[in-house]
Design a protein around this motif. Structure first.
Motif, PDB file in Angstrom:
ATOM      1  N   GLN A  34       0.823  -1.214   0.000  1.00 32.62           N
ATOM      2  CA  GLN A  34       0.000   0.000   0.000  1.00 32.62           C
ATOM      3  C   GLN A  34       0.857   1.265   0.000  1.00 32.62           C
ATOM      4  N   ASP A  35       2.038   1.190   0.640  1.00 32.43           N
ATOM      5  CA  ASP A  35       2.975   2.324   0.580  1.00 32.43           C
ATOM      6  C   ASP A  35       3.424   2.560  -0.855  1.00 32.43           C
ATOM      7  N   MET A  36       3.662   1.461  -1.579  1.00 34.64           N
ATOM      8  CA  MET A  36       4.037   1.582  -2.986  1.00 34.64           C
ATOM      9  C   MET A  36       2.895   2.200  -3.790  1.00 34.64           C
ATOM     10  N   TYR A  37       1.683   1.781  -3.480  1.00 33.50           N
ATOM     11  CA  TYR A  37       0.518   2.354  -4.172  1.00 33.50           C
ATOM     12  C   TYR A  37       0.475   3.870  -3.974  1.00 33.50           C
ATOM     13  N   SER A  38       0.700   4.327  -2.745  1.00 39.22           N
ATOM     14  CA  SER A  38       0.655   5.765  -2.451  1.00 39.22           C
ATOM     15  C   SER A  38       1.659   6.529  -3.307  1.00 39.22           C
ATOM     16  N   LEU A  39       2.859   5.972  -3.457  1.00 37.80           N
ATOM     17  CA  LEU A  39       3.892   6.638  -4.242  1.00 37.80           C
ATOM     18  C   LEU A  39       3.568   6.587  -5.737  1.00 37.80           C
ATOM     19  N   LEU A  40       3.122   5.438  -6.211  1.00 40.74           N
ATOM     20  CA  LEU A  40       2.840   5.291  -7.641  1.00 40.74           C
ATOM     21  C   LEU A  40       1.608   6.085  -8.069  1.00 40.74           C
ATOM     22  N   SER A  41       0.606   6.148  -7.206  1.00 37.57           N
ATOM     23  CA  SER A  41      -0.615   6.882  -7.559  1.00 37.57           C
ATOM     24  C   SER A  41      -0.386   8.391  -7.563  1.00 37.57           C
ATOM     25  N   SER A  42       0.696   8.844  -6.923  1.00 40.69           N
ATOM     26  CA  SER A  42       1.015  10.276  -6.932  1.00 40.69           C
ATOM     27  C   SER A  42       1.971  10.636  -8.073  1.00 40.69           C
ATOM     28  N   SER A  43       2.350   9.615  -8.868  1.00 48.36           N
ATOM     29  CA  SER A  43       3.243   9.874  -9.997  1.00 48.36           C
ATOM     30  C   SER A  43       2.495  10.597 -11.111  1.00 48.36           C
ATOM     31  N   LYS A  44       3.257  11.268 -11.951  1.00 46.24           N
ATOM     32  CA  LYS A  44       2.664  12.011 -13.065  1.00 46.24           C
ATOM     33  C   LYS A  44       3.019  11.320 -14.383  1.00 46.24           C
ATOM     34  N   GLU A  45       2.078  11.306 -15.289  1.00 45.37           N
ATOM     35  CA  GLU A  45       2.319  10.692 -16.587  1.00 45.37           C
ATOM     36  C   GLU A  45       3.258  11.573 -17.410  1.00 45.37           C
ATOM     37  N   ALA A  46       4.226  10.942 -18.074  1.00 48.60           N
ATOM     38  CA  ALA A  46       5.208  11.662 -18.891  1.00 48.60           C
ATOM     39  C   ALA A  46       5.083  11.232 -20.349  1.00 48.60           C
ATOM     40  N   LYS A  47       5.538  12.090 -21.251  1.00 51.54           N
ATOM     41  CA  LYS A  47       5.418  11.807 -22.683  1.00 51.54           C
ATOM     42  C   LYS A  47       6.540  10.907 -23.182  1.00 51.54           C
ATOM     43  N   GLU A  48       7.709  11.008 -22.561  1.00 50.39           N
ATOM     44  CA  GLU A  48       8.814  10.164 -22.979  1.00 50.39           C
ATOM     45  C   GLU A  48       9.612   9.690 -21.779  1.00 50.39           C
ATOM     46  N   LYS A  49      10.315   8.582 -21.950  1.00 47.57           N
ATOM     47  CA  LYS A  49      11.086   8.009 -20.854  1.00 47.57           C
ATOM     48  C   LYS A  49      12.522   8.508 -20.884  1.00 47.57           C
ATOM     49  N   THR A  50      13.184   8.389 -19.760  1.00 48.91           N
ATOM     50  CA  THR A  50      14.585   8.776 -19.666  1.00 48.91           C
ATOM     51  C   THR A  50      15.447   7.903 -20.570  1.00 48.91           C
ATOM     52  N   ASP A  51      16.569   8.445 -21.007  1.00 49.91           N
ATOM     53  CA  ASP A  51      17.499   7.697 -21.852  1.00 49.91           C
ATOM     54  C   ASP A  51      18.359   6.732 -21.040  1.00 49.91           C
ATOM     55  N   LEU A  52      18.351   6.865 -19.721  1.00 50.52           N
ATOM     56  CA  LEU A  52      19.178   6.017 -18.867  1.00 50.52           C
ATOM     57  C   LEU A  52      18.613   4.605 -18.783  1.00 50.52           C
ATOM     58  N   GLU A  53      19.500   3.653 -18.558  1.00 49.96           N
ATOM     59  CA  GLU A  53      19.076   2.260 -18.436  1.00 49.96           C
ATOM     60  C   GLU A  53      18.367   2.039 -17.102  1.00 49.96           C
ATOM     61  N   PRO A  54      17.353   1.167 -17.063  1.00 50.28           N
ATOM     62  CA  PRO A  54      16.637   0.916 -15.808  1.00 50.28           C
ATOM     63  C   PRO A  54      17.520   0.277 -14.747  1.00 50.28           C
ATOM     64  N   ASP A  55      17.244   0.610 -13.494  1.00 47.88           N
ATOM     65  CA  ASP A  55      17.971   0.023 -12.366  1.00 47.88           C
ATOM     66  C   ASP A  55      17.249  -1.199 -11.809  1.00 47.88           C
ATOM     67  N   TYR A  56      15.917  -1.157 -11.858  1.00 46.15           N
ATOM     68  CA  TYR A  56      15.106  -2.249 -11.328  1.00 46.15           C
ATOM     69  C   TYR A  56      13.957  -2.576 -12.271  1.00 46.15           C
ATOM     70  N   ILE A  57      13.477  -3.807 -12.167  1.00 55.08           N
ATOM     71  CA  ILE A  57      12.247  -4.226 -12.829  1.00 55.08           C
ATOM     72  C   ILE A  57      11.232  -4.574 -11.750  1.00 55.08           C
TER      73      ILE A  57
END
Length: 275
Positions: free
Chosen positions: A71-94
């Motif tokens: 539920q803590d993860m939900y709180s953080l993810l639900s407060s995220s904002k939608e973006a038009k493009e992703k960062t060029d950096l490689e992902p750290d986690y899946i």
């Protein structure tokens, strides 16, 4: 009898008003862009578990089943904002959201502070997520604590060797490659943002330098980094410089000691007796 029924209805009415109030607030947040509804399936407790996997170390993996943490993860993810493009950096986690047989997968890049580029994404949508997802959750889940100020000591050790041999490394504009992504003991602690910062700092010292990513053959000089152990206050790593043109080899032994809220880094060319 009517009084008893009325008293019984009071808590129901109060609870109903609270639900209406919460719904109104959520709707207002959504309209203002302060909340997105794409992760409601987490809030509704449809997620059995969340698996967090490091992209640089297959053994660095967390399975989250605790409902409060989810539920803590939900709180953080639900407060995220939608973006038009992703960062060029490689992902750290899946991130894998498991709901019975259904699995939703997302890539996550830690520490990206850009309004335009998102750092949490799948093949459909991109979101800009607070670094608290790493600071408040992933780091607390880690059963192996990384060294204090890991980026400072790890990348700082390499930069110290580069400074020591900068004249030699810049001779003839040779291609210099740093092999640190095969340093398996430490790759799980490396973040794409820190690697990017390191590359910028390294290029200020050595003109033609890069990080090896399975392309060792294209470099004339190979700098290999191999961690030799660490505690909360000490850090040891060996760094070697191999010149493929003149076949020379120079080893360095770097020690870090944490004192007064910072790392003091020293290096020698002769292997210490306690290694």
């Amino acid at each position: 009898m009517l009084k008893k029924i009325s008293k019984a209805l009071i808590p129901i009415l109060v609870f109903s008003n609270l639900l209406v109030g919460c719904s109104f607030i959520d709707n207002a947040k959504t309209k203002m862009g302060l909340k997105n509804n794409d992760f409601e399936y987490i809030k509704n407790e449809n997620v059995d578990q969340i698996i967090i996997q490091s992209t640089r170390d297959t053994g660095f993996r967390f399975v989250v089943t605790d409902k409060r943490t989810i539920q803590d993860m939900y709180s953080l993810l639900s407060s995220s904002k939608e973006a038009k493009e992703k960062t060029d950096l490689e992902p750290d986690y899946i991130f894998e959201m498991h709901m019975g047989d259904e699995v939703k997968k997302f890539n996550y890049v830690v520490g990206v502070n850009s309004k335009d580029k998102g750092n949490f994404y799948d093949d459909k949508k991109i979101y800009s997520v607070s670094s608290r997802l790493d600071n408040d959750i992933i780091q607390n889940l880690s059963f192996v604590r990384k060294p204090r100020e890991f980026a400072s000591i790890y990348f700082g050790s390499i930069l110290k060797v580069l400074n020591e041999k900068k004249d030699y490394l810049n001779e003839g504009n040779k291609k210099v490659g740093i092999d640190m992504l095969s340093d398996v003991e430490c790759t799980k602690y490396m973040l794409s943002t820190d690697i990017e910062d390191f590359k910028k700092n390294a290029s200020k010292i050595v003109n033609n330098i890069g990080v090896i990513k399975g392309d060792k053959d294209k470099y004339d000089i190979i700098i290999t980094v191999s961690n030799q152990g660490y505690t909360s206050k000490t850090f040891k790593t060996s760094i070697s410089i191999e010149n493929k043109i003149d076949h020379s080899y120079m080893p360095y032994y770097v020690t870090g000691n944490y004192d007064l809220n910072s790392w003091e880094i020293s290096l020698v060319t002769k292997k210490p007796s306690d290694w």
